[in-house]
Write a protein that holds these residues in place. Structure first.
Motif, PDB file in Angstrom:
ATOM      1  N   VAL A  18       0.898  -1.225  -0.048  1.00 49.22           N
ATOM      2  CA  VAL A  18      -0.005   0.175   0.099  1.00 49.22           C
ATOM      3  C   VAL A  18       0.801   1.320  -0.102  1.00 49.22           C
ATOM      4  CG1 VAL A  18      -1.609   1.317   1.401  1.00 49.22           C
ATOM      5  CG2 VAL A  18      -1.919  -1.338   1.055  1.00 49.22           C
ATOM      6  N   GLU A  19       1.884   1.078   0.621  1.00 45.62           N
ATOM      7  CA  GLU A  19       2.811   2.211   0.802  1.00 45.62           C
ATOM      8  C   GLU A  19       3.403   2.873  -0.508  1.00 45.62           C
ATOM      9  OE1 GLU A  19       7.261   3.006   2.833  1.00 45.62           O
ATOM     10  OE2 GLU A  19       5.524   2.526   4.148  1.00 45.62           O
ATOM     11  N   LYS A  20       4.114   1.494  -0.974  1.00 41.95           N
ATOM     12  CA  LYS A  20       4.734   1.484  -2.398  1.00 41.95           C
ATOM     13  C   LYS A  20       3.654   2.140  -3.525  1.00 41.95           C
ATOM     14  CE  LYS A  20       8.840   0.508  -1.702  1.00 41.95           C
ATOM     15  NZ  LYS A  20       9.960   1.659  -2.047  1.00 41.95           N
ATOM     16  N   ARG A  21       2.524   1.671  -3.469  1.00 43.48           N
ATOM     17  CA  ARG A  21       1.585   2.351  -4.402  1.00 43.48           C
ATOM     18  C   ARG A  21       1.059   3.547  -4.211  1.00 43.48           C
ATOM     19  NH1 ARG A  21      -3.851   3.280  -4.280  1.00 43.48           N
ATOM     20  NH2 ARG A  21      -4.345   2.068  -2.392  1.00 43.48           N
ATOM     21  N   GLY A  22       1.128   4.079  -2.960  1.00 44.22           N
ATOM     22  CA  GLY A  22       1.077   5.589  -2.536  1.00 44.22           C
ATOM     23  C   GLY A  22       2.255   6.397  -3.057  1.00 44.22           C
ATOM     24  N   ALA A  32      -4.164  -1.698 -10.932  1.00 46.62           N
ATOM     25  CA  ALA A  32      -4.946  -2.603 -11.725  1.00 46.62           C
ATOM     26  C   ALA A  32      -4.461  -2.644 -13.146  1.00 46.62           C
ATOM     27  CB  ALA A  32      -6.620  -2.830 -11.110  1.00 46.62           C
ATOM     28  N   GLU A  33      -4.873  -1.595 -13.719  1.00 49.05           N
ATOM     29  CA  GLU A  33      -4.589  -1.437 -15.165  1.00 49.05           C
ATOM     30  C   GLU A  33      -2.986  -1.813 -15.659  1.00 49.05           C
ATOM     31  OE1 GLU A  33      -5.546   2.366 -16.087  1.00 49.05           O
ATOM     32  OE2 GLU A  33      -7.841   2.268 -15.922  1.00 49.05           O
ATOM     33  N   ARG A  34      -2.328  -1.370 -14.876  1.00 49.12           N
ATOM     34  CA  ARG A  34      -0.950  -1.919 -15.150  1.00 49.12           C
ATOM     35  C   ARG A  34      -0.434  -3.293 -14.887  1.00 49.12           C
ATOM     36  NH1 ARG A  34       3.003   3.138 -13.396  1.00 49.12           N
ATOM     37  NH2 ARG A  34       1.516   4.859 -14.365  1.00 49.12           N
ATOM     38  N   MET A  35      -1.350  -3.724 -14.069  1.00 50.84           N
ATOM     39  CA  MET A  35      -1.039  -5.061 -13.589  1.00 50.84           C
ATOM     40  C   MET A  35      -1.856  -6.168 -14.373  1.00 50.84           C
ATOM     41  SD  MET A  35       0.820  -5.655 -10.629  1.00 50.84           S
ATOM     42  CE  MET A  35       0.213  -7.378 -10.072  1.00 50.84           C
ATOM     43  N   LYS A  36      -2.866  -5.438 -15.271  1.00 52.36           N
ATOM     44  CA  LYS A  36      -3.743  -6.171 -16.239  1.00 52.36           C
ATOM     45  C   LYS A  36      -4.724  -7.263 -15.345  1.00 52.36           C
ATOM     46  CE  LYS A  36      -1.059  -6.227 -20.437  1.00 52.36           C
ATOM     47  NZ  LYS A  36      -0.182  -4.796 -20.289  1.00 52.36           N
ATOM     48  N   VAL A  55       4.664 -14.869  -8.058  1.00 54.92           N
ATOM     49  CA  VAL A  55       4.710 -14.270  -9.487  1.00 54.92           C
ATOM     50  C   VAL A  55       3.954 -12.836  -9.230  1.00 54.92           C
ATOM     51  CG1 VAL A  55       4.046 -14.423 -11.732  1.00 54.92           C
ATOM     52  CG2 VAL A  55       4.751 -16.452 -10.489  1.00 54.92           C
ATOM     53  N   GLU A  56       2.757 -12.655  -8.482  1.00 51.56           N
ATOM     54  CA  GLU A  56       2.074 -11.405  -8.340  1.00 51.56           C
ATOM     55  C   GLU A  56       3.109 -10.465  -7.573  1.00 51.56           C
ATOM     56  OE1 GLU A  56      -1.976 -13.478  -7.791  1.00 51.56           O
ATOM     57  OE2 GLU A  56      -0.991 -12.724  -6.250  1.00 51.56           O
ATOM     58  N   LEU A  57       4.037 -11.029  -6.666  1.00 54.20           N
ATOM     59  CA  LEU A  57       4.970 -10.145  -6.086  1.00 54.20           C
ATOM     60  C   LEU A  57       6.177  -9.416  -6.932  1.00 54.20           C
ATOM     61  CD1 LEU A  57       5.704  -8.681  -3.315  1.00 54.20           C
ATOM     62  CD2 LEU A  57       7.172 -10.625  -2.932  1.00 54.20           C
ATOM     63  N   ILE A  58       6.342 -10.383  -7.971  1.00 58.84           N
ATOM     64  CA  ILE A  58       7.308  -9.811  -8.837  1.00 58.84           C
ATOM     65  C   ILE A  58       6.708  -8.889  -9.785  1.00 58.84           C
ATOM     66  CG2 ILE A  58       8.839 -10.544 -10.749  1.00 58.84           C
ATOM     67  CD1 ILE A  58       9.063 -13.364  -9.413  1.00 58.84           C
ATOM     68  N   LYS A  59       5.644  -9.173 -10.207  1.00 58.65           N
ATOM     69  CA  LYS A  59       5.078  -8.173 -11.040  1.00 58.65           C
ATOM     70  C   LYS A  59       4.785  -6.699 -10.275  1.00 58.65           C
ATOM     71  CE  LYS A  59       2.948  -6.719 -14.680  1.00 58.65           C
ATOM     72  NZ  LYS A  59       3.717  -6.410 -15.983  1.00 58.65           N
ATOM     73  N   LEU A  60       4.161  -6.909  -9.081  1.00 58.98           N
ATOM     74  CA  LEU A  60       4.195  -5.832  -8.425  1.00 58.98           C
ATOM     75  C   LEU A  60       5.603  -4.877  -8.131  1.00 58.98           C
ATOM     76  CD1 LEU A  60       1.746  -7.009  -5.605  1.00 58.98           C
ATOM     77  CD2 LEU A  60       1.083  -5.033  -6.944  1.00 58.98           C
ATOM     78  N   GLU A  62       7.813  -4.833 -10.323  1.00 55.52           N
ATOM     79  CA  GLU A  62       8.246  -4.183 -11.598  1.00 55.52           C
ATOM     80  C   GLU A  62       7.257  -2.955 -11.737  1.00 55.52           C
ATOM     81  OE1 GLU A  62       9.023  -8.614 -13.919  1.00 55.52           O
ATOM     82  OE2 GLU A  62       7.184  -7.530 -14.323  1.00 55.52           O
ATOM     83  N   VAL A  63       6.103  -2.956 -11.387  1.00 54.47           N
ATOM     84  CA  VAL A  63       5.148  -1.905 -11.604  1.00 54.47           C
ATOM     85  C   VAL A  63       5.364  -0.828 -10.534  1.00 54.47           C
ATOM     86  CG1 VAL A  63       2.559  -1.213 -11.499  1.00 54.47           C
ATOM     87  CG2 VAL A  63       3.403  -3.415 -12.595  1.00 54.47           C
ATOM     88  N   LEU A  64       5.484  -1.393  -9.362  1.00 51.84           N
ATOM     89  CA  LEU A  64       5.843  -0.164  -8.280  1.00 51.84           C
ATOM     90  C   LEU A  64       7.295   0.034  -7.898  1.00 51.84           C
ATOM     91  CD1 LEU A  64       2.890  -1.519  -5.911  1.00 51.84           C
ATOM     92  CD2 LEU A  64       3.013   0.498  -7.479  1.00 51.84           C
ATOM     93  N   ASP A  65       8.268  -0.637  -8.736  1.00 52.26           N
ATOM     94  CA  ASP A  65       9.778   0.047  -8.615  1.00 52.26           C
ATOM     95  C   ASP A  65      10.089  -0.537  -7.212  1.00 52.26           C
ATOM     96  OD1 ASP A  65      12.147   0.642  -9.694  1.00 52.26           O
ATOM     97  OD2 ASP A  65      11.961   2.734  -8.892  1.00 52.26           O
ATOM     98  N   PHE A  66      10.042  -1.922  -7.111  1.00 53.98           N
ATOM     99  CA  PHE A  66      10.871  -2.247  -5.687  1.00 53.98           C
ATOM    100  C   PHE A  66      11.442  -3.687  -5.886  1.00 53.98           C
ATOM    101  CE2 PHE A  66       6.505  -3.815  -4.986  1.00 53.98           C
ATOM    102  CZ  PHE A  66       6.888  -5.201  -4.644  1.00 53.98           C
TER     103      PHE A  66
END
Length: 80
Positions: A18-22, A32-36, A55-60, A62-66
Motif C-alpha cells: 500500500v505504501e509503495k502504491r502511494g 490494476a490497469e498496469r497489472m492487467k 509471481v504477483e509479488l514480482i509483477k508488483l 516491476e510496476v511499483l519499482d521495488f
C-alpha cells in the motif's frame, strides 16, 4: 499448513505494498490497469483478504519499482 492471512508477516507485506502504491502516486484502479487485473483484485489484496503469490509479488515489484527479494528478506527476519 499454518494460516497466513492475518499473519504478522502478511500484514507487513500488505502495509508495504500500500505504501509503495502511494509513493508511486497510483490509485488502485491505475495499479490494476498496469497489472492487467481488475481493481477488485487490488482491493482484496490491500484489504488482506487475498494472499500474494510469488509471481504477483514480482509483477508488483516491476510496476511499483521495488525489489521483491528485499521485502521477502525483511519478512523472513521477522519473528512471530
Amino acid at each position: 499448513m499454518p494460516k497466513t492471512l492475518g499473519d504478522q508477516r502478511h500484514d507487513e507485506l500488505i502495509r508495504f505494498l500500500v505504501e509503495k502504491r502511494g509513493q508511486a502516486g497510483l490509485k488502485q484502479v491505475e495499479l490494476a490497469e498496469r497489472m492487467k487485473v481488475y481493481q477488485s483484485f487490488i482491493a482484496r489484496l490491500e484489504s488482506g483478504q487475498r494472499r500474494v503469490d510469488v509471481v504477483e509479488l514480482i509483477k508488483l515489484g516491476e510496476v511499483l519499482d521495488f525489489d521483491p527479494a528485499e521485502i521477502v528478506g525483511k519478512l523472513a527476519k521477522m519473528t512471530d
